[in-house]
Design a protein around this motif. Structure first.
Motif, PDB file in Angstrom:
ATOM      1  N   ILE A 144      31.577 -27.367   3.423  1.00  0.00           N
ATOM      2  CA  ILE A 144      32.772 -28.181   3.184  1.00  0.00           C
ATOM      3  C   ILE A 144      32.825 -29.301   3.938  1.00  0.00           C
ATOM      4  O   ILE A 144      33.073 -29.432   5.030  1.00  0.00           O
ATOM      5  CB  ILE A 144      33.808 -27.098   3.132  1.00  0.00           C
ATOM      6  N   SER A 145      33.183 -30.476   2.967  1.00  0.00           N
ATOM      7  CA  SER A 145      33.554 -31.694   3.679  1.00  0.00           C
ATOM      8  C   SER A 145      35.065 -32.100   3.116  1.00  0.00           C
ATOM      9  O   SER A 145      35.736 -31.325   2.050  1.00  0.00           O
ATOM     10  CB  SER A 145      32.728 -32.766   3.384  1.00  0.00           C
ATOM     11  N   ARG A 146      35.387 -33.169   3.473  1.00  0.00           N
ATOM     12  CA  ARG A 146      36.588 -33.975   3.037  1.00  0.00           C
ATOM     13  C   ARG A 146      36.745 -34.208   1.615  1.00  0.00           C
ATOM     14  O   ARG A 146      37.671 -33.469   0.775  1.00  0.00           O
ATOM     15  CB  ARG A 146      37.075 -35.111   3.750  1.00  0.00           C
ATOM     16  N   ASP A 147      35.458 -34.749   0.872  1.00  0.00           N
ATOM     17  CA  ASP A 147      35.552 -34.621  -0.363  1.00  0.00           C
ATOM     18  C   ASP A 147      35.242 -33.537  -1.288  1.00  0.00           C
ATOM     19  O   ASP A 147      35.922 -33.677  -2.459  1.00  0.00           O
ATOM     20  CB  ASP A 147      34.368 -35.715  -0.794  1.00  0.00           C
ATOM     21  N   GLY A 175      35.090 -36.151  10.565  1.00  0.00           N
ATOM     22  CA  GLY A 175      34.852 -35.005   9.768  1.00  0.00           C
ATOM     23  C   GLY A 175      35.006 -33.798  10.613  1.00  0.00           C
ATOM     24  O   GLY A 175      34.498 -33.834  11.814  1.00  0.00           O
ATOM     25  N   LYS A 176      35.221 -32.698  10.061  1.00  0.00           N
ATOM     26  CA  LYS A 176      35.390 -31.533  11.252  1.00  0.00           C
ATOM     27  C   LYS A 176      34.054 -31.040  11.512  1.00  0.00           C
ATOM     28  O   LYS A 176      34.025 -30.660  12.735  1.00  0.00           O
ATOM     29  CB  LYS A 176      36.173 -30.254  10.362  1.00  0.00           C
ATOM     30  N   LYS A 177      33.171 -30.917  10.690  1.00  0.00           N
ATOM     31  CA  LYS A 177      31.811 -30.324  11.039  1.00  0.00           C
ATOM     32  C   LYS A 177      31.159 -30.944  12.182  1.00  0.00           C
ATOM     33  O   LYS A 177      30.478 -30.580  13.104  1.00  0.00           O
ATOM     34  CB  LYS A 177      30.888 -30.175   9.646  1.00  0.00           C
ATOM     35  N   ALA A 193      36.262 -28.845  19.491  1.00  0.00           N
ATOM     36  CA  ALA A 193      35.347 -28.100  18.935  1.00  0.00           C
ATOM     37  C   ALA A 193      35.777 -26.804  18.312  1.00  0.00           C
ATOM     38  O   ALA A 193      35.550 -26.663  17.223  1.00  0.00           O
ATOM     39  CB  ALA A 193      34.054 -27.864  19.735  1.00  0.00           C
ATOM     40  N   SER A 194      36.823 -26.087  19.129  1.00  0.00           N
ATOM     41  CA  SER A 194      37.011 -24.639  18.676  1.00  0.00           C
ATOM     42  C   SER A 194      38.307 -25.325  17.728  1.00  0.00           C
ATOM     43  O   SER A 194      38.413 -24.477  16.662  1.00  0.00           O
ATOM     44  CB  SER A 194      37.882 -23.941  19.971  1.00  0.00           C
ATOM     45  N   THR A 195      39.060 -26.277  17.977  1.00  0.00           N
ATOM     46  CA  THR A 195      40.317 -26.530  16.847  1.00  0.00           C
ATOM     47  C   THR A 195      39.512 -27.023  15.445  1.00  0.00           C
ATOM     48  O   THR A 195      40.011 -26.363  14.449  1.00  0.00           O
ATOM     49  CB  THR A 195      40.725 -27.853  17.393  1.00  0.00           C
ATOM     50  N   MET A 196      38.368 -27.752  15.612  1.00  0.00           N
ATOM     51  CA  MET A 196      37.710 -27.952  14.309  1.00  0.00           C
ATOM     52  C   MET A 196      37.150 -26.706  13.511  1.00  0.00           C
ATOM     53  O   MET A 196      37.299 -26.518  12.531  1.00  0.00           O
ATOM     54  CB  MET A 196      36.665 -28.996  14.626  1.00  0.00           C
ATOM     55  N   GLY A 197      36.675 -25.799  14.235  1.00  0.00           N
ATOM     56  CA  GLY A 197      36.225 -24.341  13.852  1.00  0.00           C
ATOM     57  C   GLY A 197      37.162 -23.691  13.126  1.00  0.00           C
ATOM     58  O   GLY A 197      37.099 -23.138  11.702  1.00  0.00           O
ATOM     59  N   SER A 198      38.488 -23.544  13.543  1.00  0.00           N
ATOM     60  CA  SER A 198      39.571 -23.044  13.098  1.00  0.00           C
ATOM     61  C   SER A 198      39.958 -23.711  11.756  1.00  0.00           C
ATOM     62  O   SER A 198      40.525 -23.100  10.617  1.00  0.00           O
ATOM     63  CB  SER A 198      40.861 -22.575  14.049  1.00  0.00           C
ATOM     64  N   SER A 199      40.298 -25.039  11.639  1.00  0.00           N
ATOM     65  CA  SER A 199      40.391 -25.816  10.600  1.00  0.00           C
ATOM     66  C   SER A 199      39.567 -25.711   9.585  1.00  0.00           C
ATOM     67  O   SER A 199      39.823 -25.581   8.499  1.00  0.00           O
ATOM     68  CB  SER A 199      40.641 -27.197  11.053  1.00  0.00           C
ATOM     69  N   MET A 200      38.240 -25.592   9.810  1.00  0.00           N
ATOM     70  CA  MET A 200      37.045 -25.278   8.904  1.00  0.00           C
ATOM     71  C   MET A 200      37.213 -23.894   8.174  1.00  0.00           C
ATOM     72  O   MET A 200      37.173 -23.875   6.955  1.00  0.00           O
ATOM     73  CB  MET A 200      36.017 -25.484   9.570  1.00  0.00           C
ATOM     74  N   ILE A 201      37.739 -22.765   8.804  1.00  0.00           N
ATOM     75  CA  ILE A 201      38.158 -21.802   8.304  1.00  0.00           C
ATOM     76  C   ILE A 201      39.212 -21.553   7.303  1.00  0.00           C
ATOM     77  O   ILE A 201      39.044 -21.236   6.369  1.00  0.00           O
ATOM     78  CB  ILE A 201      38.383 -20.558   9.458  1.00  0.00           C
ATOM     79  N   ALA A 202      40.286 -22.446   7.596  1.00  0.00           N
ATOM     80  CA  ALA A 202      41.379 -23.028   6.623  1.00  0.00           C
ATOM     81  C   ALA A 202      40.923 -23.298   5.219  1.00  0.00           C
ATOM     82  O   ALA A 202      41.481 -23.004   4.069  1.00  0.00           O
ATOM     83  CB  ALA A 202      42.491 -23.659   7.477  1.00  0.00           C
ATOM     84  N   ASP A 203      40.056 -24.347   5.481  1.00  0.00           N
ATOM     85  CA  ASP A 203      39.297 -24.886   4.406  1.00  0.00           C
ATOM     86  C   ASP A 203      38.543 -23.814   3.356  1.00  0.00           C
ATOM     87  O   ASP A 203      38.340 -24.430   2.120  1.00  0.00           O
ATOM     88  CB  ASP A 203      38.611 -26.113   4.763  1.00  0.00           C
ATOM     89  N   VAL A 204      38.145 -22.758   3.785  1.00  0.00           N
ATOM     90  CA  VAL A 204      37.059 -21.951   3.156  1.00  0.00           C
ATOM     91  C   VAL A 204      38.047 -21.238   2.240  1.00  0.00           C
ATOM     92  O   VAL A 204      37.832 -20.801   1.107  1.00  0.00           O
ATOM     93  CB  VAL A 204      36.761 -20.596   4.045  1.00  0.00           C
ATOM     94  N   VAL A 205      39.577 -21.097   2.614  1.00  0.00           N
ATOM     95  CA  VAL A 205      40.541 -20.365   1.748  1.00  0.00           C
ATOM     96  C   VAL A 205      40.428 -20.886   0.365  1.00  0.00           C
ATOM     97  O   VAL A 205      40.246 -19.885  -0.649  1.00  0.00           O
ATOM     98  CB  VAL A 205      41.799 -20.268   2.394  1.00  0.00           C
ATOM     99  N   GLU A 206      40.523 -22.294   0.010  1.00  0.00           N
ATOM    100  CA  GLU A 206      40.763 -22.607  -1.218  1.00  0.00           C
ATOM    101  C   GLU A 206      39.295 -22.406  -2.024  1.00  0.00           C
ATOM    102  O   GLU A 206      39.265 -22.402  -3.287  1.00  0.00           O
ATOM    103  CB  GLU A 206      41.002 -24.067  -1.382  1.00  0.00           C
ATOM    104  N   GLU A 207      38.115 -22.775  -1.496  1.00  0.00           N
ATOM    105  CA  GLU A 207      36.829 -22.578  -2.172  1.00  0.00           C
ATOM    106  C   GLU A 207      36.655 -21.141  -2.505  1.00  0.00           C
ATOM    107  O   GLU A 207      36.243 -20.918  -3.478  1.00  0.00           O
ATOM    108  CB  GLU A 207      35.727 -23.042  -1.135  1.00  0.00           C
TER     109      GLU A 207
END
Length: 502
Positions: A473-476, A323-325, A377-391
């Motif tokens: 935000i997790s995968r699930d 997982g990203k986090k 770690a930085s890549t995961m951070g940007s990907s986590m921001i992308a996942d915020v968009v839908e939430e």
């Protein structure tokens, strides 16, 4: 209308815009990532070379250099969200994002070249010159970086696909920054009759600025043109409606008021400040603390290329597995331990002496490993921001990719802004004077450099580590959000139940 992506046939409309999904073809990943060469070159110059150039070479006090960069960062805090919101709602034949990307290319290149070729001014004059150009460069790079970054959330909504896509972005950002830095220290910054240390020779910086600006221009244009074919498949802007400034600001606040995003943003700011301090002090540590020549610094820089190539395939694998986090938290902590360990050991008298092969070999290796962990770690951070968009979309009913990635761009640029401020305060605190050759630097000043630097870095990274635990935000949960959005879209398309005959 077909997207040109494998296995996809996307229908797009203004009423029900749909992001592309599925596995992106390699050319899209490459063209998307190539654009970050520009940001990587700019960020490397601001983070690793700008303080050294304006302070040690041109004689501007470190505190004034920091004020100039911090002033530009204050403007960024205003400009970036405006550009993000504008690109979210922009209408043109070339979509929402690409007009900004094309428009930024030439101004970015011209202003960056001017930064490294200043006129003959006093220290105060150079301070004003730096301040104006820093504001201009940051504004124009935001016109490219914010809309370009936002495309990640439009190209795919897949939890792991985004990690793959953004790993290309970080790969090219690091390759661009490292390449130009290796060129600068290995070829351009050469000693001459009046400059025994190559990195203190002003002529090399002028040539660096011209080459770097050309790379930035080409990278932006090629990336925008290479992703241009996807414009018809990207999301359409929302319907036009009259809004007051107050209503616009209220919508911006509502979108950004996301718990996971706020914790991620706070964590990113703390770690960006630490990363900026590391980057800004890198030249000072390599030159004065470790006693490396420009050629040795160039070799270390070339070694870090390995980091970018290892991180590219490894980041998505770790994202899928842990997982990203959790990946971001673990690797950020390991990067800290590996990066600060040599300084702590030197302060304790347990590290090889300067000038020994053992010293160079150890730092060459730890640099590669530590930077690899940092990139992932930085890549995961940007990907986590992308996942915020839908939430956020589920809560507000609005897509705000540009707005969220504007925050990401601001954090990225705070690396150099806040980092240079922290570096300036540290330089003033230890009494490091401009123009002093490494061999003439007092030993107590060198000792204080490490003694002040280490605890600050540790505190900042641990703060960021603690704040990241608030991201939820997790995968699930992301999959559940996508299902809920799909259900809402279906209900909007068919608001009334169909009655059967009889």
């Amino acid at each position: 209308m077909g997207s040109g992506l494998p296995g996809e046939d996307i229908m797009v409309s203004a009423a029900a815009p749909t992001a592309t999904d599925g596995r992106l073809d390699r050319s899209t990943r490459v063209f998307y990532g190539l654009g970050s060469l520009a940001f990587g070159v700019k960020d490397n110059g601001f983070s690793y070379m700008l303080m050294l150039f304006y302070n040690q070479v041109l004689g501007v006090p470190a505190s004034l250099v920091a004020v100039a960069l911090l002033t530009a960062l204050v403007f960024d805090a205003i400009i970036d969200p405006m550009i993000g919101h504008l690109s979210d709602n922009f209408r043109s034949a070339w979509g929402r994002r690409h007009p900004f990307m094309y428009a930024a290319a030439l101004p970015v290149a011209v202003s960056y070249a001017a930064l490294w070729n200043p006129p003959d001014l006093s220290a105060q004059g150079l301070f004003l010159y730096l301040t104006v150009l820093a504001v201009v460069i940051r504004a124009f790079i935001a016109f490219y970086e914010v809309p370009s970054s936002a495309l990640a959330a439009e190209f795919t909504s897949g939890y792991d696909d985004r990690s793959v896509l953004l790993s290309y972005r970080f790969f090219f950002a690091w390759i661009g920054g490292l390449s130009i830095q290796a060129l600068a220290f290995g070829v351009l910054l050469k000693p001459d009759a009046t400059h025994a240390v190559g990195q203190l020779n002003p002529e090399g910086y002028a040539r660096y600025g011209l080459i770097a600006s050309l790379v930035m221009l080409v990278a932006i244009v090629v990336s925008a043109a290479g992703t241009h074919r996807h414009i018809p498949t990207l999301r359409a802007p929302p319907e036009k409606r009259a809004k007051t400034l107050g209503q616009t600001l209220s919508e911006v606040r509502e979108s950004l008021n996301n718990r996971s995003f706020l914790f991620l943003l706070a964590s990113s700011i703390a770690t960006a400040l630490a990363g900026g301090l590391v980057a800004s002090m890198n030249g000072y540590f390599n030159t004065f603390f470790w006693g490396f020549s420009a050629a040795q610094i160039s070799v270390i820089t070339l070694g870090v290329f390995v980091s970018a190539f290892v991180a590219l395939p490894t980041a998505p694998l770790l994202s899928r597995r842990f997982g990203k986090k959790h990946t971001a938290m673990l690797l950020a902590l390991l990067s800290l331990l590996i990066g600060i360990g040599p300084v702590l050991l030197r302060l304790a008298g347990l590290f090889p002496a300067n000038g020994t092969p053992q010293l160079f070999g150890i730092l060459f290796t730890t640099s590669i490993v530590g930077v690899t962990f940092g990139i992932i770690a930085s890549t995961m951070g940007s990907s986590m921001i992308a996942d915020v968009v839908e939430e956020a979309e589920l809560k507000t009913g609005r897509r705000s990719e540009g707005l969220f990635f504007a925050a990401s761009a601001f954090v990225g640029k705070s690396v150099s802004g806040f980092g240079i401020l922290a570096a300036a305060l540290l330089i003033d605190a230890i009494g490091l004077q401009p123009g002093v050759a490494p061999a003439d630097m007092p030993a107590d000043v060198i000792q204080r450099m490490g003694a002040v630097y280490a605890p600050v870095i540790i505190m900042l990274y641990l703060t960021g580590f603690a704040l990241l635990s608030g991201y939820r935000i997790s995968r699930d949960s992301h999959a559940a959000t996508l299902r809920a959005l799909a259900a809402d879209a279906e209900e909007a398309a068919h608001p009334f139940p169909v009655k059967e005959d009889g």
